[in-house]
Design a protein around this motif. Structure first.
Motif, short mmCIF file in Angstrom:
data_model
loop_
_atom_site.label_atom_id
_atom_site.label_comp_id
_atom_site.label_asym_id
_atom_site.label_seq_id
_atom_site.Cartn_x
_atom_site.Cartn_y
_atom_site.Cartn_z
N HIS A 269 30.36 22.32 31.09
CA HIS A 269 31.06 23.59 30.67
C HIS A 269 29.92 24.70 30.80
O HIS A 269 30.66 25.99 30.44
N PHE B 164 26.26 24.46 24.96
CA PHE B 164 27.28 24.13 26.11
C PHE B 164 26.46 23.12 26.78
O PHE B 164 25.37 23.46 27.11
N ASP C 174 31.73 17.42 27.80
CA ASP C 174 32.59 15.85 27.95
C ASP C 174 31.79 15.36 28.95
O ASP C 174 31.85 15.82 30.32
N LEU D 92 35.43 18.63 24.41
CA LEU D 92 36.35 19.31 25.06
C LEU D 92 36.55 19.20 26.67
O LEU D 92 35.55 19.24 27.39
N SER D 93 37.65 18.75 26.98
CA SER D 93 37.72 18.31 28.44
C SER D 93 37.97 19.84 29.41
O SER D 93 38.21 20.86 28.62
N THR D 94 37.77 19.50 30.52
CA THR D 94 37.85 20.88 31.43
C THR D 94 39.29 21.36 31.27
O THR D 94 39.33 22.68 31.32
N PHE E 222 39.56 23.43 28.20
CA PHE E 222 38.40 23.97 27.86
C PHE E 222 38.90 25.50 27.46
O PHE E 222 38.45 25.92 26.33
N ASP E 223 39.56 26.21 28.38
CA ASP E 223 39.80 27.84 27.85
C ASP E 223 40.38 27.76 26.48
O ASP E 223 40.03 28.52 25.56
N LEU F 205 37.93 26.62 23.62
CA LEU F 205 36.91 27.77 23.55
C LEU F 205 37.47 28.88 22.91
O LEU F 205 36.99 29.39 21.84
#
Lengths: 275, 275
Positions: free
Chosen positions: A81, A77, A25, A54-56, A59-60, A63
């Motif tokens: 990230h 990555f 991102d 994928l923003s922070t 992310f979880d 992913l």
């Protein structure tokens, strides 16, 4: 946008095509899809790499979802990230553990996910390609994030004599400097910015330069020593830093060269566990 | 695997390419990537569709992850996920609500996800293409899953006079028959298998035929009435059912024709909210 006039080679996508994704991102500027897909097509592998934004904040969960897809065999990555991805690996290669970051996660044949780090490997290869092997050199490395850390370890492994590591977040630089010095006792690691005259290689490993509005990653004079080799890992052919280096007569290494070196190494890594 | 000898047209993947995925299990046999990507390339859209293998066990976490990706703008669902995907939509179109299933989820400009259902639309178009419009016909529809339900509603909407709906899971057929009869009071809906002589169109909407080892979706004589139009939505050019229909001199509609009709409708739907 690149149109169909010059149609680069890429794998043909069928229902059976295996997937890789480069997760970052921003991601729209990434050159990796073209680089990886040309290599995959040339190798005749039925796999394709797609960009994955994928923003922070997302992310979880994002992913976790990616790792559930049965035809996703590998993930690359990029900023921001590389550190956050590491805890998702079931098995961590020593290079990724040293740096505390990963740029490549692959699905093993037993279904577990394994992390490695190829950022530094690609850069050392790109430096050798322009005739500036890191061995015995004094190097100023700006940026101690995921990429900067990997580069610091790779430079030390390649025999650099002295590395000056600086970052606007001093804590990050300190952590990596201590780890590199411990792993490679023969290398002098300094947290002070050097005098440019003492340096052979200057490396920007920060994202400064991604935006047209960006300036230089560190304050520099209007001309650089022509003996300097200047590296900018930002994936653009022109940045303020590279422009200055070219105008000063320096050798330069852009992000594209590093991406190309990495891509080959990462695809070898992914291919070892291909079903 | 299809090689580069006959290289179909597909969008060139860059970092800025937007993503669509077709989500199912199995997925390797899916023809949708080729069909969708040829349409996207012809339209000059910088978007690509990739296959996405997600098991039922991994569906919830896998789909939650997909919805977090900032460059995924639309998802196509195939067997066995059409019902399970529906609760993930923030907004549900009446066609999907009637059927209790969705084959297309798109990201709206406000960031919410919206579900619609195009399975039936594609099949009605394919029947019209072979000269067997459903209006006024008696039809035997085998299979009351996500696709079968959508087809039942679309046939009723297109003016079928009588629909015989059967499924090895009788409860499924009953539920859909009741809903169709309520929504379209002019259509006679029956749960009994008809005598083939009374039927104009026989449709297999089950996955029977996906595997080479599969037999027929229902018991049939060794020859069918030549006046029958036979539809098999399984995405293969040859199935036991289609072989029998061709040998009997029937008009046939394969899964490919339905996929083509759907793909155009789904991509129009996705394109309306493209950034």
């Amino acid at each position: 946008m690149s149109s169909s006039e010059t149609r680069p080679d890429q794998p043909v996508i069928t229902g059976a095509t295996r997937l890789y994704a480069i997760v970052g991102d921003p991601i729209a500027q990434a050159k990796s899809p073209a680089v990886y897909n040309a290599l995959l097509a040339a190798a005749g592998r039925n796999a394709v790499l797609v960009p994955w934004l994928l923003s922070t904040a997302d992310f979880d969960a994002g992913l976790r979802g990616l790792l559930r897809a049965g035809n996703v065999d590998g993930l690359v990555f990029t900023y921001p990230h590389k550190q956050a991805a590491l805890p998702f690996a079931d098995v961590v290669h020593s290079r990724a553990r040293q740096v505390g970051a990963t740029n490549a996660l692959r699905r093993r044949l037993d279904g577990r996910w394994e992390a490695d780090m190829f950022d530094g490997v690609g850069l050392v290869r790109a430096l050798e390609d322009v005739g500036t092997s890191p061995g015995g050199r004094t190097i100023w490395l700006v940026g101690a994030g995921g990429a900067g850390g990997a580069i610091a370890f790779a430079l030390a492994e390649a025999g650099a004599s002295q590395i000056h590591l600086t970052d606007v977040e001093a804590d990050k630089a300190t952590g990596i400097a201590v780890s590199v010095a411990k792993a490679f006792p023969g290398v002098i690691v300094s947290l002070a910015p050097p005098s440019l005259e003492t340096v052979s290689i200057l490396i920007n490993a920060t994202p400064v330069g991604l935006s047209d509005a960006d300036g230089l990653p560190v304050a520099l004079d209007d001309a650089l020593p022509a003996s300097l080799t200047v590296v900018d890992i930002v994936p653009r052919e022109a940045t303020r830093l590279l422009d200055l280096a070219r105008a000063s007569g320096c050798r330069t290494v852009g992000g594209a060269a590093m991406v190309a070196g990495q891509a080959a190494a990462v695809l070898d890594y992914f291919g070892e566990t291909a079903a």
